[in-house]
Scaffold this motif. Sequence first.
Motif, PDB file in Angstrom:
ATOM      1  N   LEU A   1      18.401  30.574  23.972  1.00 23.94           N
ATOM      2  CA  LEU A   1      18.427  29.735  22.779  1.00 23.94           C
ATOM      3  C   LEU A   1      19.511  28.680  22.926  1.00 23.94           C
ATOM      4  O   LEU A   1      20.686  29.004  23.075  1.00 23.94           O
ATOM      5  CB  LEU A   1      18.690  30.585  21.530  1.00 23.94           C
ATOM      6  N   ASP A   2      19.114  27.436  22.884  1.00 22.91           N
ATOM      7  CA  ASP A   2      20.073  26.341  22.984  1.00 22.91           C
ATOM      8  C   ASP A   2      20.358  25.827  21.581  1.00 22.91           C
ATOM      9  O   ASP A   2      19.597  25.053  21.024  1.00 22.91           O
ATOM     10  CB  ASP A   2      19.515  25.223  23.857  1.00 22.91           C
ATOM     11  N   GLY A   3      21.441  26.308  21.005  1.00 23.93           N
ATOM     12  CA  GLY A   3      21.830  25.858  19.676  1.00 23.93           C
ATOM     13  C   GLY A   3      21.766  26.956  18.637  1.00 23.93           C
ATOM     14  O   GLY A   3      22.671  27.097  17.823  1.00 23.93           O
TER      15      GLY A   3
ATOM     16  N   ALA B   1      36.703  28.994  22.551  1.00 25.06           N
ATOM     17  CA  ALA B   1      38.062  28.465  22.657  1.00 25.06           C
ATOM     18  C   ALA B   1      38.130  26.959  22.454  1.00 25.06           C
ATOM     19  O   ALA B   1      39.227  26.388  22.393  1.00 25.06           O
ATOM     20  CB  ALA B   1      38.650  28.837  24.016  1.00 25.06           C
ATOM     21  N   GLY B   2      36.971  26.303  22.368  1.00 22.48           N
ATOM     22  CA  GLY B   2      36.948  24.858  22.165  1.00 22.48           C
ATOM     23  C   GLY B   2      37.017  24.052  23.444  1.00 22.48           C
ATOM     24  O   GLY B   2      37.218  22.838  23.400  1.00 22.48           O
ATOM     25  N   LEU B   3      36.795  24.700  24.589  1.00 22.60           N
ATOM     26  CA  LEU B   3      36.950  24.023  25.867  1.00 22.60           C
ATOM     27  C   LEU B   3      35.707  23.244  26.292  1.00 22.60           C
ATOM     28  O   LEU B   3      35.763  22.493  27.270  1.00 22.60           O
ATOM     29  CB  LEU B   3      37.306  25.051  26.958  1.00 22.60           C
ATOM     30  N   LEU B   4      34.606  23.418  25.583  1.00 20.74           N
ATOM     31  CA  LEU B   4      33.357  22.776  25.998  1.00 20.74           C
ATOM     32  C   LEU B   4      32.937  21.641  25.073  1.00 20.74           C
ATOM     33  O   LEU B   4      31.856  21.080  25.249  1.00 20.74           O
ATOM     34  CB  LEU B   4      32.227  23.813  26.056  1.00 20.74           C
TER      35      LEU B   4
ATOM     36  N   LEU C   1      29.486  19.920  25.449  1.00 22.62           N
ATOM     37  CA  LEU C   1      28.588  20.809  24.723  1.00 22.62           C
ATOM     38  C   LEU C   1      29.109  20.956  23.292  1.00 22.62           C
ATOM     39  O   LEU C   1      29.555  22.019  22.894  1.00 22.62           O
ATOM     40  CB  LEU C   1      28.502  22.170  25.423  1.00 22.62           C
ATOM     41  N   PRO C   2      29.071  19.867  22.517  1.00 18.12           N
ATOM     42  CA  PRO C   2      29.631  19.925  21.160  1.00 18.12           C
ATOM     43  C   PRO C   2      28.776  20.785  20.246  1.00 18.12           C
ATOM     44  O   PRO C   2      27.543  20.779  20.326  1.00 18.12           O
ATOM     45  CB  PRO C   2      29.618  18.457  20.720  1.00 18.12           C
ATOM     46  N   VAL C   3      29.431  21.545  19.374  1.00 18.38           N
ATOM     47  CA  VAL C   3      28.724  22.360  18.388  1.00 18.38           C
ATOM     48  C   VAL C   3      29.350  22.129  17.027  1.00 18.38           C
ATOM     49  O   VAL C   3      30.527  21.761  16.909  1.00 18.38           O
ATOM     50  CB  VAL C   3      28.781  23.865  18.736  1.00 18.38           C
ATOM     51  N   ASN C   4      28.561  22.338  15.996  1.00 18.64           N
ATOM     52  CA  ASN C   4      29.042  22.233  14.626  1.00 18.64           C
ATOM     53  C   ASN C   4      29.474  23.600  14.122  1.00 18.64           C
ATOM     54  O   ASN C   4      28.839  24.623  14.429  1.00 18.64           O
ATOM     55  CB  ASN C   4      27.935  21.669  13.725  1.00 18.64           C
ATOM     56  N   LEU C   5      30.545  23.622  13.363  1.00 17.38           N
ATOM     57  CA  LEU C   5      31.056  24.862  12.805  1.00 17.38           C
ATOM     58  C   LEU C   5      30.618  25.014  11.358  1.00 17.38           C
ATOM     59  O   LEU C   5      30.487  24.007  10.648  1.00 17.38           O
ATOM     60  CB  LEU C   5      32.590  24.883  12.900  1.00 17.38           C
ATOM     61  N   PRO C   6      30.386  26.228  10.862  1.00 20.48           N
ATOM     62  CA  PRO C   6      30.455  27.487  11.601  1.00 20.48           C
ATOM     63  C   PRO C   6      29.311  27.607  12.603  1.00 20.48           C
ATOM     64  O   PRO C   6      28.225  27.056  12.390  1.00 20.48           O
ATOM     65  CB  PRO C   6      30.343  28.549  10.509  1.00 20.48           C
TER      66      PRO C   6
END
Length: 309
Positions: free
Chosen positions: A93-95, A50-53, A57-62
């Motif tokens: 797994l982290d990432g 949902a984009g709340l983190l 905890l930023p992540v790259n899309l996709p």
Amino acid sequence: MTMKTARIHAFGDPSVIRYDDVPQPRPQWGEVVVRVAATSFNPTEAALRAGLLQAFLPVNLPYTLGWDVAGTVAETGPGTDRLAVGDRVVGRLDGAGAAAEYVRAPAALLVPAPAAVPLTHAAALPVAGLTAWQAVFEHGKVRAGQRVLVNGAGGGVGGFVTQLAKHAGAEVIATAGARSNQAVRRHGADYVIDYTTGPVAAALEGPVDTLFNLVTLPPHDAAALASAVRPHGRIVSITTPIQPPTDTGVSSIHMIARNDVAHLAALVKLVDAGDVTPDISASHPLTDLADIHRLSETGRIRGKIVIIP
């Protein structure tokens, strides 16, 4: 060669989960490729989706979902002498995302999977099990003869907290609704309070040494449960930070679990010894992942759900 994977290309509701064909990964230095037997659903991943983190905890899309993995080593890269093709492994797994047929993973994050349960069930261990282990032993410091309250014992983390606290020799009081009552008792709870019938604090007969809070609480309920902890006791919460009563010496921590392969290996040993059992409420194919995210938002998930590619 391609494989199936469940990814998000944007943040939003469960409809943003897409089932893509992507190239199979190849291992780099210190990595292996695991043929995924299963991953498992964790509520925190719904918040990530949902984009709340993104703030912490930023992540790259996709982004490929799936933090837990259980599977078989399919290929090894250089510098991975500890593992061999065919080894059954489990890890957090982290990432890298395990909601896929194959996943590339650092060998250092993987430990031998338990032999006492199906490999698919082992996927329930890493995130929920590590959270429970650190809550009970690091932060709660549970020992024999103590009285503990597990608030939210019917969830994925709650099942492990109940079993680990009982293994440590504590008297365990657990909260659960009707659909989780029997499972919580099988996990070793000495008493079960049905939180749907009235305030939990009012149903307690005497104070507890440690409160494990695993659900989101309104301020009034949080304060009531905190007041049930005896002086110099402990409060460990993985959701709502709970302020202890003043001048009681009660300590309170709002914890976030870390990835620790030594803790995971110790948990696997308890599974193989029969002291801990993953509570699998359902198994679903990868293409059901969006529906599981929707179900999670209704609050009607009990135990752990494993996802099989």
